[in-house]
Write a protein that holds these residues in place. Structure first.
Motif, short mmCIF file in Angstrom:
data_model
loop_
_atom_site.label_atom_id
_atom_site.label_comp_id
_atom_site.label_asym_id
_atom_site.label_seq_id
_atom_site.Cartn_x
_atom_site.Cartn_y
_atom_site.Cartn_z
N ALA A 151 -0.61 35.59 -1.55
CA ALA A 151 -0.53 36.65 -2.56
C ALA A 151 0.92 36.82 -3.01
CB ALA A 151 -1.07 37.95 -1.99
N VAL A 152 1.85 36.77 -2.07
CA VAL A 152 3.27 36.87 -2.44
C VAL A 152 3.67 35.67 -3.28
CG1 VAL A 152 5.61 37.15 -1.57
CG2 VAL A 152 3.71 38.11 -0.29
N TYR A 153 3.16 34.51 -2.91
CA TYR A 153 3.48 33.29 -3.65
C TYR A 153 2.95 33.35 -5.09
CZ TYR A 153 3.46 28.31 -4.90
OH TYR A 153 3.65 27.10 -5.52
N THR A 154 1.72 33.81 -5.26
CA THR A 154 1.16 33.89 -6.61
C THR A 154 1.88 34.95 -7.44
OG1 THR A 154 -0.56 35.41 -5.81
CG2 THR A 154 -1.12 33.07 -5.91
N LEU A 155 2.28 36.03 -6.80
CA LEU A 155 3.06 37.04 -7.51
C LEU A 155 4.38 36.45 -8.01
CD1 LEU A 155 3.53 39.98 -8.42
CD2 LEU A 155 4.42 40.46 -6.13
N LEU A 156 5.00 35.63 -7.16
CA LEU A 156 6.25 34.97 -7.54
C LEU A 156 6.02 33.97 -8.67
CD1 LEU A 156 9.24 34.76 -6.82
CD2 LEU A 156 8.64 32.97 -5.17
N CYS A 157 4.92 33.23 -8.59
CA CYS A 157 4.61 32.24 -9.63
C CYS A 157 4.34 32.91 -10.98
CB CYS A 157 3.40 31.40 -9.23
SG CYS A 157 3.74 30.22 -7.90
#
Length: 510
Positions: A124-130
């Motif tokens: 979820a953190v990764y997708t938010l960053l993407c």
């Protein structure tokens, strides 16, 4: 190849004539249309309290049953009778500040805010960053029309020369994109490992408490009972988080109240002076006394925060606010009372450290507590099992996991899912680990590696979110990263050393 939409709910065309990219799969879009649930901000107080109650049974089981094995894992060779006070108060102080710094300050105040559309976990953190910067490995930045979806929060535009420079640096280097994905995958693997080890260590640690009253019971019998319990636990998963949460929450609520009350009793009955451990000076005294042994013992202390990552990974099953409501006024203080009570008992009876929890339970309530402890240990496994389901669903959406069947178990809460293949894989792995290792010592050492690794990944990714998405003050970001990177690196070094030693003993290497 594009997936078909079985609902017939075609995405509207964008201004350019292309079909709008969708964030959710079809079932999630249906679930998100339920009134009052598309955005947690409009949840009623009654619904928040309901979710907070359910979260006790799903999220906090692992964290709540840690008192079963923390002191015994920290002192596997017993407490030095000549330095009982320094040892007990030092470890208690470490437990107090570890619980305060990690679950309370880091997760409640910072990490829970990094959820992506009310979904938590490393992906979820990764997708938010993407969605904020173009660092996706699989080809595309978040489509502009994604922001039109009702489930998305608008990501603020990155401003400032320094932040613009960092963003340009990260966007322009494929190596950075790959590193971010690999770090995210490492965190995902550690969550799966955590979900595999949690049921094994929790159930064994609870069941073997019967040996306090029935000393003739062999360890193989304990293992057999544990395997039966594990099989039953994984067969319950198909009923879904909503039903499982309501089945488990009352038992965990009784558990937290009981360990808090017993802890308060032990403090008054044995040694009120253990409250001095709130002074961090005892941590320094402890390390000055034990030196290298004190450092290695951190591998046992870190077990007091096992299951903390579930607070973030299970956000999709509940909401950040409901998890905070359950933790701050209820879970956190009862855990502190439980550990302080065990420490007070050990001040008078250091020889009982191997079974500190059960030995500290007053005789009249031993058997009721044993029953509740076994039930709670079974439930403790639920936290990381649910987290595994959630994070696998997220990683599959990012094309980072093989296609598996994802069953949506609730029409009201889109994040509540069940993955049959992963459920049976976890059950098989737990049973094998339980049969092979047979005790909590070696499992606990490997467990600590998974716990600290995933927490370190979360620290790294949330620091980037603070910099590029939240636009937090640079000094606060540096302070956050310095404190938690140092803390988690220290714990990781300790558990790695302890695991290496325990593994060599297990295979009988010199």
């Amino acid at each position: 190849m594009e997936e078909s939409d079985p609902t017939g709910d075609e995405a509207p065309p964008s201004r350019s004539g292309e079909r709008t990219l969708s964030r959710y799969d079809s079932l999630e879009r249906i679930a998100s249309k339920v009134s009052g649930l598309a955005n947690v901000k409009v949840m009623t107080t009654a619904l928040l309290l309901r979710l907070a109650f359910q979260s006790i049974g799903v999220v906090y089981g692992d964290l709540g049953t840690s008192p079963l094995y923390v002191f015994s894992s920290t002192f596997p060779n017993g407490i030095d009778p000549q330095h009982v006070e320094a040892n007990v108060l030092g470890v208690l102080s470490l437990i107090i500040y570890t619980l305060t710094l990690s679950p309370l300050l880091k997760y409640v105040l910072v990490v829970l805010q990094a959820s992506d559309n009310n979904e938590g976990g490393t992906f979820a953190v990764y997708t938010l960053l993407c969605r904020s910067i173009n660092v996706g490995v699989f080809g595309r930045k978040a489509h502009p029309d994604d922001r039109a979806l009702s489930g998305y929060d608008v990501v603020p535009r990155i401003t400032g020369r320094f932040r613009e420079g960092i963003r340009n640096f990260m966007e322009g280097r494929k190596a950075v994109h790959m590193i971010l994905l690999l770090v995210t995958l490492l965190g995902t693997c550690m969550v799966i490992g955590d979900g595999t080890l949690t049921p094994a260590i929790s159930v064994i640690s609870a069941v073997q408490g019967i040996q306090v009253q029935v000393s003739s019971l062999e360890q193989n019998v304990i293992v057999a009972i544990s395997v039966v319990i594990l099989v039953l636990l994984f067969n319950l998963q198909r009923f879904g988080t909503d039903k499982v949460g309501f089945m488990f929450a009352p038992v965990l609520t009784v558990w937290f109240v009981a360990i808090g009350v017993i802890g308060l009793y032990n403090i008054g009955a044995h040694d009120l002076s253990v409250l001095r451990a709130f002074n961090p000076k005892f941590i320094l005294d402890y390390f000055l006394l034990r030196k290298l042994d004190g450092f290695i013992s951190l591998g046992g202390v870190v077990l007091c925060i096992t299951g903390t990552e579930a607070m973030f990974a299970d956000v999709g099953h509940f909401s950040a606010r409901s998890i905070q409501i359950a933790f701050v006024p209820f879970v956190y203080p009862t855990l502190l009372l439980a550990y302080c009570g065990q420490a007070a008992y050990l001040m008078k009876h250091p020889e009982d450290v191997a079974n500190a929890f059960y030995k500290s339970v007053p005789a009249p309530v031993y058997w009721p507590m044993f029953v509740v402890a076994v039930l709670s240990a079974i439930i403790a496994s639920q936290a990381m099992i649910s987290a595994v389901f959630q994070i696998i669903k997220q990683s599959q959406a990012m094309s980072c996991f093989p296609r598996v069947k994802v069953v949506h178990t609730s029409k009201r809460f889109p994040g509540q899912v069940y993955i049959p293949e992963m459920n049976w894989f976890l059950m098989l792995a737990c049973v094998v680990i339980t049969i092979i290792f047979k005790n909590t010592t070696t499992i606990g050492n490997a467990y600590g590696i998974c716990v600290v690794s995933v927490m370190s990944v979360t620290t790294f990714l949330t620091a980037i979110i603070m910099l590029l998405v939240w636009k937090t003050n640079i000094l606060l970001i540096l302070a956050y990263f310095a404190i938690y990177a140092t803390l988690e690196l220290t714990y990781f070094s300790s558990v790695l050393v302890k695991f290496t030693e325990a593994f060599c003993e297990f295979v009988e290497w010199d």
